[in-house]
Design a protein around this motif. Structure first.
Motif, PDB file in Angstrom:
ATOM      1  N   VAL A 189     -13.407  -7.353   3.828  1.00 56.36           N
ATOM      2  CA  VAL A 189     -12.138  -7.119   4.515  1.00 56.36           C
ATOM      3  C   VAL A 189     -12.401  -6.762   5.966  1.00 56.36           C
ATOM      4  O   VAL A 189     -13.158  -5.820   6.271  1.00 56.36           O
ATOM      5  N   THR A 190     -11.774  -7.513   6.872  1.00 55.87           N
ATOM      6  CA  THR A 190     -11.980  -7.295   8.302  1.00 55.87           C
ATOM      7  C   THR A 190     -10.735  -6.795   9.015  1.00 55.87           C
ATOM      8  O   THR A 190     -10.820  -6.369  10.173  1.00 55.87           O
ATOM      9  N   GLY A 191      -9.591  -6.849   8.359  1.00 57.19           N
ATOM     10  CA  GLY A 191      -8.376  -6.391   9.011  1.00 57.19           C
ATOM     11  C   GLY A 191      -7.229  -6.290   8.036  1.00 57.19           C
ATOM     12  O   GLY A 191      -7.318  -6.725   6.885  1.00 57.19           O
ATOM     13  N   SER A 192      -6.129  -5.698   8.489  1.00 55.46           N
ATOM     14  CA  SER A 192      -4.938  -5.562   7.646  1.00 55.46           C
ATOM     15  C   SER A 192      -3.692  -5.652   8.507  1.00 55.46           C
ATOM     16  O   SER A 192      -3.723  -5.353   9.713  1.00 55.46           O
ATOM     17  N   GLU A 193      -2.614  -6.088   7.886  1.00 56.06           N
ATOM     18  CA  GLU A 193      -1.297  -6.118   8.529  1.00 56.06           C
ATOM     19  C   GLU A 193      -0.270  -5.766   7.470  1.00 56.06           C
ATOM     20  O   GLU A 193       0.019  -6.563   6.590  1.00 56.06           O
ATOM     21  N   GLY A 194       0.256  -4.531   7.533  1.00 55.99           N
ATOM     22  CA  GLY A 194       1.088  -4.039   6.455  1.00 55.99           C
ATOM     23  C   GLY A 194       0.244  -3.933   5.200  1.00 55.99           C
ATOM     24  O   GLY A 194      -0.839  -3.348   5.216  1.00 55.99           O
ATOM     25  N   VAL A 195       0.718  -4.519   4.092  1.00 52.22           N
ATOM     26  CA  VAL A 195      -0.064  -4.497   2.845  1.00 52.22           C
ATOM     27  C   VAL A 195      -0.995  -5.693   2.728  1.00 52.22           C
ATOM     28  O   VAL A 195      -1.786  -5.771   1.782  1.00 52.22           O
ATOM     29  N   ASP A 196      -0.914  -6.620   3.667  1.00 50.13           N
ATOM     30  CA  ASP A 196      -1.740  -7.825   3.628  1.00 50.13           C
ATOM     31  C   ASP A 196      -3.091  -7.583   4.276  1.00 50.13           C
ATOM     32  O   ASP A 196      -3.220  -6.796   5.220  1.00 50.13           O
ATOM     33  N   LEU A 197      -4.100  -8.303   3.794  1.00 48.69           N
ATOM     34  CA  LEU A 197      -5.462  -8.147   4.301  1.00 48.69           C
ATOM     35  C   LEU A 197      -5.972  -9.453   4.877  1.00 48.69           C
ATOM     36  O   LEU A 197      -5.502 -10.532   4.531  1.00 48.69           O
ATOM     37  N   VAL A 198      -6.978  -9.328   5.745  1.00 49.81           N
ATOM     38  CA  VAL A 198      -7.745 -10.479   6.241  1.00 49.81           C
ATOM     39  C   VAL A 198      -9.187 -10.231   5.824  1.00 49.81           C
ATOM     40  O   VAL A 198      -9.711  -9.118   5.964  1.00 49.81           O
ATOM     41  N   ALA A 199      -9.848 -11.257   5.284  1.00 53.13           N
ATOM     42  CA  ALA A 199     -11.218 -11.089   4.809  1.00 53.13           C
ATOM     43  C   ALA A 199     -12.032 -12.338   5.125  1.00 53.13           C
ATOM     44  O   ALA A 199     -11.500 -13.451   5.170  1.00 53.13           O
ATOM     45  N   ASP A 200     -13.314 -12.131   5.325  1.00 55.66           N
ATOM     46  CA  ASP A 200     -14.221 -13.231   5.667  1.00 55.66           C
ATOM     47  C   ASP A 200     -15.280 -13.386   4.577  1.00 55.66           C
ATOM     48  O   ASP A 200     -15.806 -12.396   4.063  1.00 55.66           O
ATOM     49  N   VAL A 201     -15.572 -14.654   4.268  1.00 51.70           N
ATOM     50  CA  VAL A 201     -16.670 -14.967   3.351  1.00 51.70           C
ATOM     51  C   VAL A 201     -17.899 -15.283   4.195  1.00 51.70           C
ATOM     52  O   VAL A 201     -17.861 -16.150   5.061  1.00 51.70           O
ATOM     53  N   SER A 202     -18.972 -14.580   3.944  1.00 51.34           N
ATOM     54  CA  SER A 202     -20.180 -14.776   4.746  1.00 51.34           C
ATOM     55  C   SER A 202     -20.947 -16.008   4.280  1.00 51.34           C
ATOM     56  O   SER A 202     -20.813 -16.454   3.157  1.00 51.34           O
TER      57      SER A 202
END
Length: 474
Positions: A461-474
């Motif tokens: 997980v690299t970030g959030s906006e409200g209850v939503d998340l942003v995530a990166d696959v390495s």
């Protein structure tokens, strides 16, 4: 070119209704009809209505009227039709038929009646709580003659149509109406609880568990249709098995479901806090393939208000329950719904609820203002809260909940999550982590190379906006 007539099925309300519609779809095809994607070109539109709260009822009426405007025949089914029957038929002459749950077994005949203009008296509502005895032994012996949506009659003769189940079995009375890697799987129908604000037991009936073998067979069938996550639904999943004489039936069932070939995640929904026992917590948190996710129906946190609702617990007990869960799975997802403005709710009661939310660290929260429901005990209670005050409390608690759940999502930044990829979007893939249920919770935007729909991937997980998340696959 097919000469079979066409039916469009529109489903409103909860995931339990989705399963009911897919059972109806199987019966409709078996009766010689084709399923249409929309109302255009359909001979009949069947609307599986929701009758839970006023907003849902209005949505059901609006959908029935829109279906009538399409020029097709219109059939009202589902909870609102079961609950109001003749009253709905009289108030809505645009509906060509209003059918109850007992009509589902002969849905083909009912649709024939509609097409041929044969008038039949609308479904007559009855209190379905009286249809099945409470004793597990008596209930098992008497259940055969009662129509229960989501439960196929045992030993039903004949093969189901192609695409519903192979002729050799399993005999799953269901036809998937949508695609995707997620599907609800019904554990039971009905409810034996008597919450004073809820009318569901009166029209859904007493609690009836599906046999574990039947649930497992349907899970295998769903896996064969591309499903990777099962969402177990019922009015109260913590009661599963009590009418079968086994209060630990759900704990025993979960490992079997998680072991079904092709199923990668099992999620349990609709848990009653007072019935969420240590063994069930351990099974959900400790079974590989089962999401550490708790959809807990708290409804309030003030002891006096909960007693008036005929529910159990209070702020302290609920926080202790959350501590038990997080001791076993610190990153477990927890969601709940709350009613504000219940008759007799004081400002102190409301503050108690706000304090609970601040301490609970929930991932998702639904806030509803109380309104009287026909036939419920709460509708007759004194101490009604002024509607303007209810609206104020809803707004205040909603703002608090949004702030707290956004903080909870932000706390997950830096953690590793496992995301089921469900949709391709411009920036990557949209999916859900183990702490997020379909539709009601947040989502995760996953970025990375070599990703494919339907797979579960580990991401940071690299970030959030409200209850939503942003995530990166390495």
């Amino acid at each position: 070119m097919s000469t079979r007539r066409k039916v469009s099925l529109i489903t409103l309300g909860c995931a339990r209704n989705e399963v009911d519609s897919e059972e109806l779809a199987a019966r409709i095809e078996d009766a010689g009809w084709d399923l249409a994607d929309g109302a255009d070109g359909a001979d009949v539109v069947v609307v599986n209505t929701c009758g839970f709260i006023e907003a849902a009822k209005k949505d059901s009426i609006d959908t029935l009227l829109a279906a009538h405007d399409s020029g097709a025949k219109v059939v009202a089914a589902g909870c609102m039709a079961e609950r109001y029957g003749r009253e709905l038929a009289e108030a809505l002459p645009e509906a060509d038929a209003v059918i109850g749950f007992d009509d589902y077994l002969s849905i083909g005949d009912r649709l024939d009646d509609v097409m041929e203009g044969r008038a039949r008296e609308a479904h007559a509502p009855r209190d379905r709580r009286t249809l099945l005895p409470i004793s597990p032994v008596e209930r098992s012996a008497s259940a055969e003659g009662v129509a229960i949506p989501g439960h196929g009659p045992a030993g039903e003769a004949g093969d189901l149509p192609d695409g519903v189940a192979p002729a050799s079995g399993p005999r799953v009375l269901r036809r998937r109406l949508g695609g995707g890697p997620v599907a609800p799987l019904k554990l039971a129908s009905g409810c034996d609880r008597r919450c004073t604000f809820c009318a569901i037991p009166a029209f859904r009936g007493a609690y009836v568990s599906r046999p574990p073998a039947e649930v497992l067979e349907e899970a295998r069938w769903l896996a064969g249709h591309g499903v990777r996550e099962l969402v177990l639904v019922s009015e109260n999943s913590t009661s599963y098995g009590k009418d079968l004489g086994d209060l630990r039936a759900l704990e025993k069932l979960l490992p079997g479901l998680a072991a079904v070939d092709g199923i990668e995640r099992v999620r349990v929904s609709y848990l009653q806090p007072a019935e969420t026992r240590p063994g069930l917590i351990e099974a959900i948190c400790g079974t590989p393939g089962v999401a550490p996710y708790f959809d807990l129906s708290f409804q309030h946190a003030s002891g006096p208000v909960l007693r008036s609702m005929r529910r159990f617990g209070d702020r302290v007990r609920f926080l202790e329950l959350l501590d038990q869960i997080r001791a076993q799975a610190p990153e477990a997802g927890v969601r709940s719904n709350f009613i504000v403005g219940f008759p007799g709710e004081t400002e102190d009661d409301f503050e108690e609820l706000a304090e609970f939310l601040s301490a609970a660290r929930l991932d998702a929260v639904g806030v509803f203002g109380y309104s009287d429901e026909d036939g419920t005990e709460a509708a007759k209670l004194d101490g009604k809260v002024d509607p303007d005050e209810i609206a104020r409390r809803v707004e205040e608690l909603t703002e608090l909940a949004e702030e707290l759940t956004a903080q909870r999502a932000e706390d997950r930044v830096g953690s590793e999550i496992h995301v089921l990829l469900e949709d391709k979007v411009d920036d990557g893939f949209e999916g859900r982590a183990a702490h997020q249920a379909p539709e009601v919770d947040g989502t995760v935007l996953v970025r990375g190379e070599g990703l494919a729909l339907g797979e579960i991937v580990a991401a940071r997980v690299t970030g959030s906006e409200g209850v939503d998340l942003v995530a990166d696959v390495s």
